[in-house]
Write an enzyme that holds these catalytic residues in place. Structure first.
Site, PDB file in Angstrom:
ATOM      1  N   CYS A  82      -4.803  -2.272  -2.329  1.00 24.01           N
ATOM      2  CA  CYS A  82      -5.017  -2.060  -0.897  1.00 24.01           C
ATOM      3  C   CYS A  82      -4.086  -0.967  -0.361  1.00 24.01           C
ATOM      4  O   CYS A  82      -4.139   0.163  -0.818  1.00 24.01           O
ATOM      5  CB  CYS A  82      -4.881  -3.382  -0.143  1.00 24.01           C
ATOM      6  SG  CYS A  82      -5.511  -3.311   1.564  1.00 24.01           S
ATOM      7  N   HIS A 192      -9.187  -6.259  -3.029  1.00 25.62           N
ATOM      8  CA  HIS A 192      -8.174  -7.275  -3.337  1.00 25.62           C
ATOM      9  C   HIS A 192      -8.617  -8.098  -4.547  1.00 25.62           C
ATOM     10  O   HIS A 192      -9.409  -9.038  -4.395  1.00 25.62           O
ATOM     11  CB  HIS A 192      -7.972  -8.204  -2.138  1.00 25.62           C
ATOM     12  CG  HIS A 192      -7.269  -7.574  -0.991  1.00 25.62           C
ATOM     13  ND1 HIS A 192      -5.901  -7.609  -0.854  1.00 25.62           N
ATOM     14  CD2 HIS A 192      -7.737  -6.862   0.068  1.00 25.62           C
ATOM     15  CE1 HIS A 192      -5.557  -6.964   0.252  1.00 25.62           C
ATOM     16  NE2 HIS A 192      -6.654  -6.498   0.824  1.00 25.62           N
ATOM     17  N   GLU A 194      -7.018 -10.373  -6.030  1.00 24.03           N
ATOM     18  CA  GLU A 194      -6.564 -11.755  -5.852  1.00 24.03           C
ATOM     19  C   GLU A 194      -7.475 -12.555  -4.927  1.00 24.03           C
ATOM     20  O   GLU A 194      -7.368 -13.783  -4.869  1.00 24.03           O
ATOM     21  CB  GLU A 194      -5.121 -11.769  -5.340  1.00 24.03           C
ATOM     22  CG  GLU A 194      -4.930 -11.478  -3.871  1.00 24.03           C
ATOM     23  CD  GLU A 194      -5.004 -10.002  -3.489  1.00 24.03           C
ATOM     24  OE1 GLU A 194      -4.761  -9.708  -2.305  1.00 24.03           O
ATOM     25  OE2 GLU A 194      -5.297  -9.148  -4.365  1.00 24.03           O
TER      26      GLU A 194
END
Length: 212
Positions: A82, A192, A194
């Site tokens: 990001c 992202h 995650e």
């Protein structure tokens, strides 16, 4: 020594990144740290973050992390996520601030004139949600991840590399934009991992085993 250092410069909730890496690599030592010495000693480095570019650059410098980030990006497996991807470049339109200058190019905002969907409706900025990621070159970080897999995005700006050879993936949101870059030991993504379910976990697992 940590196996993985996640750089904490005060911008964003980094526990989700740490938990995802711990999930895919339970035997590895993962440190969320703002200590330059811990970052320097780690085998691998993750550079995440959320927020405005001027704030991120300021907080990075306040913690004395600029030089260790540049050294890590030149010397060991390095994953930018990001705003951590955007900060690697030379300049951002957001606040008109310089970045770290590790990669050539800049960071630009989604152009208002192109924020129109196929049905004619307006596309909202920030770009928030799931979107396809079209792989533009082979890379070990794509191992086991289908082309055009969907990943989770939250951003209003994106990188515009000066060298087309950096582009590892592109996505479309009103306009085509670079969603991943790669050079030597650096791999950096706008999305992202995650927050991207199994595809994101696979990418993080690939990072743990990647030997550039």
């Amino acid at each position: 020594m940590s196996d993985v250092a996640i750089i904490d410069y005060g911008m964003g909730n980094l526990r989700s990144v740490a938990k995802a890496i711990e999930h895919v690599a339970p035997g590895k030592r993962v440190a969320v740290t703002s200590d330059p010495a811990v970052v320097a000693a780690a085998a691998r480095v993750v550079f995440p973050g959320q927020g405005a570019m001027p704030d991120c650059m300021r907080e990075l410098d306040l913690r004395g992390l600029r030089e260790v980030v540049k050294t890590a990006a030149a010397s060991k497996p390095f994953l930018g996520i990001c705003i951590g991807q955007q900060m690697l470049f030379e300049h951002s339109e957001e606040g008109n601030v310089p970045g770290l200058g590790i990669l050539p190019g800049g960071v630009v905002r989604f152009p208002d004139a192109k924020m129109v969907a196929a049905d004619g409706s307006r596309l909202k900025v920030p770009h928030m949600g799931w979107n396809e990621v079209c792989q533009r070159k082979p890379h070990p970080m794509w191992e086991g991840i289908p082309d055009n897999e969907r990943f989770y995005f939250v951003h209003s700006y994106f990188v515009a590399p000066a060298d087309a050879a950096l582009v590892a993936a592109e996505s479309d949101y009103g306009t085509r934009f670079t969603s991943a870059v790669a050079r030597a030991n650096i791999f950096a993504v706008q999305f992202h991992p995650e927050k991207s379910a199994q595809a994101g976990l696979k990418m993080l697992a690939n990072f743990i085993s990647w030997a550039p």
